[in-house]
Design an enzyme around this catalytic site. Structure first.
Site, PDB file in Angstrom:
ATOM      1  CB  CYS A 143      -0.975  -0.058   1.110  1.00  0.00           C
ATOM      2  SG  CYS A 143      -2.435   1.044   0.890  1.00  0.00           S
ATOM      3  CG  HIS A 144      -0.157   4.937   1.468  1.00  0.00           C
ATOM      4  ND1 HIS A 144      -1.294   4.317   1.400  1.00  0.00           N
ATOM      5  CD2 HIS A 144      -0.355   6.234   0.696  1.00  0.00           C
ATOM      6  CE1 HIS A 144      -2.314   5.211   0.679  1.00  0.00           C
ATOM      7  NE2 HIS A 144      -1.679   6.278   0.581  1.00  0.00           N
TER       8      HIS A 144
END
Length: 188
Positions: A113-114
């Protein structure tokens, strides 16, 4: 080979407040089930706060503070996402050095994800094929990465995925890479 692929392996999970909870708990459970010892490493001691997107999640006990450990203590690293978590990690010199050292030691790293935001700061994505949450595409491309929109990407021991929907593939590939061990071509 042992029944458990990760027997005698120790894996670090690096987070601080604001990590996407399921991106910690699902890989944590899968990696433990595969036989590894797991440590929750953070930039602070005590507890860290998980989130479910924008809603508050649970708190988790920190096992080790990043300034007190080294990449040499571990066989691999997991970087969960969440927006606030990697944003705070990437401005912490000890966290960035810890991440970079896994690459210097040719050890597998899995980021979802991030999570790859911290990889950018560590200077380890140039020339690598990666994926992430779509909003990181420009950041990763500007850092020299070849960004692709795929469920799970592995480039010489660096495993990346886009979001919680990709967790089954992410966990499977991370376990495979942690079991394999060092990657000679994985350099900074």
């Amino acid at each position: 080979m042992s029944k458990n692929k990760l027997d005698n392996k120790t894996i670090a999970f690096l987070v601080t407040d604001g990590f996407e909870q399921v991106e910690l708990t699902k890989p944590w459970d899968a990696i433990k089930k595969a036989g590894a010892t797991v440590h929750l490493v953070s930039i602070k001691s005590g507890k860290v706060q998980g989130v479910h997107h924008e809603k508050q999640g649970d708190q988790f006990d920190v096992d080790k503070v990043v300034g007190d450990v080294s990449a040499s203590d571990y066989d691999g690293l997991v970087l969960p996402g969440g927006v606030f978590n990697p944003d705070a990690l990437r401005v912490n010199d000890e966290a960035v050095d810890f991440v970079r050292d896994f690459f210097k030691q040719h050890k597998p790293v899995a980021a979802i994800c991030h999570g790859p935001w911290t990889l950018i700061e560590a200077g380890v994505v140039d020339g690598r094929r990666v994926t992430s949450w779509p909003s990181l595409k420009t950041d990763l491309t500007n850092a020299g990465a070849n960004w692709v929109d795929e469920e799970c990407v592995c480039d010489e021991g660096l495993v990346t995925s886009r979001n919680p929907d990709d967790l089954p593939a992410f966990c499977d590939k991370a376990i495979e890479e942690f079991a394999e061990g060092k990657h000679a071509k994985q350099t900074v």
